[in-house]
Design an enzyme around this catalytic site. Structure first.
Site, mmCIF file in Angstrom:
data_model
loop_
_atom_site.group_PDB
_atom_site.id
_atom_site.type_symbol
_atom_site.label_atom_id
_atom_site.label_comp_id
_atom_site.label_asym_id
_atom_site.label_seq_id
_atom_site.Cartn_x
_atom_site.Cartn_y
_atom_site.Cartn_z
ATOM 1 N N ASP A 11 0.863 -1.179 0.000
ATOM 2 C CA ASP A 11 0.000 0.000 0.000
ATOM 3 C C ASP A 11 0.898 1.227 0.000
ATOM 4 O OD1 ASP A 11 -2.111 1.714 0.123
ATOM 5 O OD2 ASP A 11 -3.025 0.826 1.907
ATOM 6 N N ASP A 105 -2.681 2.329 -6.118
ATOM 7 C CA ASP A 105 -1.625 2.344 -5.104
ATOM 8 C C ASP A 105 -1.603 1.111 -4.214
ATOM 9 O OD1 ASP A 105 -3.997 2.852 -3.800
ATOM 10 O OD2 ASP A 105 -3.136 4.272 -2.391
ATOM 11 N N GLU A 106 -2.271 0.039 -4.623
ATOM 12 C CA GLU A 106 -2.431 -1.098 -3.720
ATOM 13 C C GLU A 106 -2.492 -2.393 -4.524
ATOM 14 O OE1 GLU A 106 -5.496 -2.422 -0.107
ATOM 15 O OE2 GLU A 106 -5.980 -0.734 -1.422
#
Length: 502
Positions: A11, A105-106
């Site tokens: 993350d 973003d993950e």
């Protein structure tokens, strides 16, 4: 359940705000809020400095401004965020063929499938190297969770924030989860959490002690079984490399309700063009066109039309969206519009009838990938004089004399620009007329300066560090790196564009 912590969850830390701080030296270490800046805007991401004031993702922007009046408020630059995300996902795919992106973003990674890890020591080394590589390539930091299951790996990465690494040893999961709030578990939102609290269940340990039958009675069969399994740390879900995209859509919320029918029609055409651009970037086409209209009273209407075959022709999508709009009453005002395409395929079947009609009336037939970027401007220019150039806060510009900079603010015919780059010292501020011919919009610069071919060593950007991680223990079986963050970062938030997946 695996016997080694080879599921990795990454993350990126405060992703949008982190990218803005890396791009703008004058904002490093300061409160930054990214999102819609209008009266109805919502916070997409807040830097850790802004979170100190109680600013969080999904908060109304007006509330954020009251809590942190001195923060920098910026309009998202999704092009930059996607570019950085692609760099990060490339690093993940170098570790394993099984990478499951959840957002920009993950992502989850199955380290064992790529031979990158097979036990605790190798998993830890893979996580430390990944964080160092991300910092070297992007100048940003990410938090890593390592565990034997996806659920626990995600919880571990939350514990690692910001800029850390947590490894949960197999067999210690229940001891770690027990004292945590039930809200820690996936799928337990405010409503379910309140319902369980009224039944005297507030922790994961109390959830497990309640038993499966009691949970089924409280929250229903499907949810009760799932809750009990999670409370026991049972999660057999595999990392899935590719998930089929079900639809592509874009939508805009307007600061002031739109009442003029012509304006509504133009907005729908503009959204249709944006949607087609997203389709083409993904190499997809679709058969079903969907129109979404949220009216002044918050009532939301959805209309759809299914074509004879899949298309990515902007003209076909515009026409279908216009037909759908004809059946919607917008006289009271519109606060949100959206256009989407579903029934996706990786091929197109040209609408020959529509193209023949266009040719008959002398209209240009849309060619493959031609004219996409100018469609919005062309539609507006047909009915209105050229409008004053817009300068969104935070976006890049270039001045003929002063070089590259970014917009600090604009209004009353003036635009204020700070001239600096990701690799410079904080720059000077200058103000210009909004129609100054020497000032032009510009593309974002890379966050990490690219060295000439043959230069020695990686360029990790300003303030970046490649030091190895130390450890500390947040709980049973957990270890976390103590490497300090070089700059604050951010969680990804919403934007106008959405790709829905199952």
């Amino acid at each position: 359940m695996r016997t080694a912590p080879t599921i990795l969850h990454l993350d990126m830390d405060a992703f949008f705000a982190s990218a803005e701080q890396a791009s703008k030296p004058s904002l490093r270490g300061k409160a930054v809020v990214v999102g819609g800046l209008g009266p109805r805007g919502v916070v997409a991401t807040a830097s850790y400095e802004a979170r100190v004031f109680g600013v969080n993702s999904a908060m109304p922007m007006a509330q954020a401004r009251r809590r942190a009046p001195n923060a920098a408020y910026l309009v998202p630059r999704f092009g930059l965020y996607r570019e950085v995300s692609e760099q990060v996902m490339g690093l993940l795919r170098a570790l394993s063929p099984l990478v499951e992106p959840l957002s920009l973003d993950e992502a989850f990674v199955d380290l064992e499938a790529g031979g990158a890890a097979w036990d605790e020591a190798s998993a830890r080394l893979a996580g430390v190297k990944l964080r160092a590589d991300i910092r070297a390539v992007t100048g940003l930091t990410g938090s890593v969770g390592l565990a034997a299951s996806k659920m626990v790996a995600k919880i571990a990465s939350e514990q690692a924030k910001p800029d850390g690494l947590v490894l949960i040893e197999p067999g210690t999961e229940r001891a770690l989860l027990g004292p945590m709030s039930v809200r820690t578990l996936p799928g337990v939102g405010p409503a379910t959490g309140d319902h369980l609290r009224r039944a005297g269940i507030t922790s994961v340990e109390e959830l497990a002690e309640a038993g499966e039958d009691e949970l089924v009675r409280l929250v229903g069969k499907a949810h009760g079984h799932a809750l009990f399994a999670m409370a026991l740390a049972h999660d057999e879900r595999p990392v899935v490399a590719e998930r089929e995209t079900k639809s592509v859509s874009v939508e805009d919320t307007y600061d002031v309700d739109i009442h003029e029918r012509v304006r509504v029609e133009l907005e729908v055409q503009r959204l249709a063009d944006r949607c087609v651009r997203r389709l083409r970037r993904a190499g997809l086409s679709g058969r079903t066109i969907v129109l979404k209209v949220r009216r002044y009273d918050f009532s939301t209407l959805t209309r759809s039309e299914t074509l004879r075959g899949p298309t990515d022709d902007p003209g076909v999508v515009r026409e279908a969206a216009a037909r759908l709009l004809e059946g919607v009453d917008t006289t009271g005002g519109v606060r949100l519009l959206g256009v989407g395409v579903s029934g996706l395929a990786d091929y197109t079947q040209e609408d020959l009838f529509a193209q023949a009609q266009a040719a008959a009336v002398g209209e240009p037939v849309a060619e493959e990938h031609a004219g996409d970027e100018s469609a919005e401007v062309t539609a507006a220019a047909d009915v209105a004089a050229p409008a004053e150039r817009r300068w969104p806060s935070g976006h890049d510009v270039c001045h003929a004399e002063y070089g590259h900079g970014w917009v600090q603010g604009s209004g009353l015919g003036r635009v204020t620009v700070r001239f600096e780059t990701p690799y410079s010292e904080p720059g000077r501020v200058r103000t210009f007329r909004t129609d100054d011919p020497r000032l032009e919009p510009a593309d974002p610069l890379p966050l990490v300066e690219r060295r000439p071919e043959g230069a020695d060593g990686p360029s990790a950007g300003p303030g970046a560090s490649l030091s190895a991680a130390g450890t500390r223990g947040p709980g049973a079986g957990a270890q976390v790196s103590s490497e300090p963050a070089s700059r604050p970062k951010s969680r990804s938030g919403g934007g106008g564009d959405a790709t829905s997946r199952p």
